[in-house]
Design an enzyme around this catalytic site. Sequence first.
Site, PDB file in Angstrom:
ATOM      1  N   HIS A   1       0.869  -1.171   0.000  1.00 35.36           N
ATOM      2  CA  HIS A   1       0.000   0.000   0.000  1.00 35.36           C
ATOM      3  C   HIS A   1       0.915   1.234   0.000  1.00 35.36           C
ATOM      4  O   HIS A   1       1.831   1.318   0.838  1.00 35.36           O
ATOM      5  CB  HIS A   1      -0.851   0.051   1.261  1.00 35.36           C
TER       6      HIS A   1
ATOM      7  N   GLU B   1      -1.814   6.169  -0.520  1.00 35.67           N
ATOM      8  CA  GLU B   1      -3.236   6.280  -0.146  1.00 35.67           C
ATOM      9  C   GLU B   1      -3.377   7.568   0.661  1.00 35.67           C
ATOM     10  O   GLU B   1      -4.048   8.498   0.236  1.00 35.67           O
ATOM     11  CB  GLU B   1      -3.661   5.047   0.678  1.00 35.67           C
TER      12      GLU B   1
ATOM     13  N   ASP C   1     -12.155  -3.132   1.493  1.00 36.69           N
ATOM     14  CA  ASP C   1     -12.813  -3.658   2.697  1.00 36.69           C
ATOM     15  C   ASP C   1     -14.326  -3.513   2.524  1.00 36.69           C
ATOM     16  O   ASP C   1     -14.950  -2.648   3.149  1.00 36.69           O
ATOM     17  CB  ASP C   1     -12.341  -2.874   3.936  1.00 36.69           C
TER      18      ASP C   1
END
Length: 346
Positions: A199, A202, A281
């Site tokens: 990741h 973000e 999610d």
Amino acid sequence: MSQSDIEKFIAGIPKAELHLHIEGTFEPELMFEIAARNSIKLKYNSVDELRAAYNFNNLQEFLDIYYSGANVLIKEKDFYDLTWAYLQKIHAQHVLHTEIFFDPQTHTSRGISFDTVITGIRRALEDGREKLGISYRLILSFLRHLSEADAFKTLEEALPYQSWITAIGLDSSEKGHPPTKFERVFTKARELGFLTVAHAGEEGPPEYVWEALNLLNVSRIDHGNRSLEDQNLVEELAKRQMPLTVCPLSNLKLKVVKDIRQHPLAEMLRKNLMVTVNSDDPAYFGGYINENYLAVAKALNLTAEQILLLAKNSFKASFLSEADKIDLIEKTDNYYRKYLENNSLN
Ligand code: HPA
Ligand code: ZN
């Protein structure tokens, strides 16, 4: 295309999901069910009360609730049920391949064994492959708010299961936890034969994306939104055709974007970046993969060709074999061809 045509086109197109945290698929109904059978009392009195708490101002506010939800997962069957519920959802959404993250440290830190976690998830994935025809890869993600030593310990615990794990990832609180912190453990993981993803960009700055590329040698960037702030980085990502696993509804819910109409996916496509659409999610962000495609298709006025490109990118950017990629991309092209034929008849 009319709204209902876009919806149908998205619903049926063959696609892969490449950015999905299995703990993030924990729907409140199942959470209450598993909490009850494990005799755990949740902080919330009802499914509605829990769902009402899903209002986040940033990544950390989400993570606090996400980790506390995962606390009710104790037994192998809990991890099986969680994963099986997700597979049934995506089967209905024409996902043919999924690459899922799991966060072992969220569980081992509570005394749940690595074996319990991975065996439950893997057993459901195997059932999904046999009964639903969904292929899969498993990605072990380190929690970046924890130490390098903890990541090394987790890598060690994973070794007996290495043949079940394709890649190592990096998630959790991004700001203040740059990829550099994990350079050595990622190097070790690559030496052992794991692929890597991370990741980056973000909430963190473009420098973190550079570090993920140059220090962690990633095969994909998860999210990557803030790459657009750095022109040289955009050129590099485009040149390498480095996949970005973009998660539109996640970005909206975590206030990475103010409005879905301002989502950077359109600009990423214009800049010839290798983008994919994913749900991150889904139990927490209000939609599985098709709802993510639909949200951007509507807000950014995507064409059928652009939706087709996103679906084909999802296979191209996957960790499938080249032969499987060709096969699935052909399925996607055939779907589009049929769609054109049907439309020209009307
Ligand atoms: N970012 C970082 N960590 C996460 C996320 C995310 O979007 N989802 C689950 N863990
Ligand atoms: Zn994520």
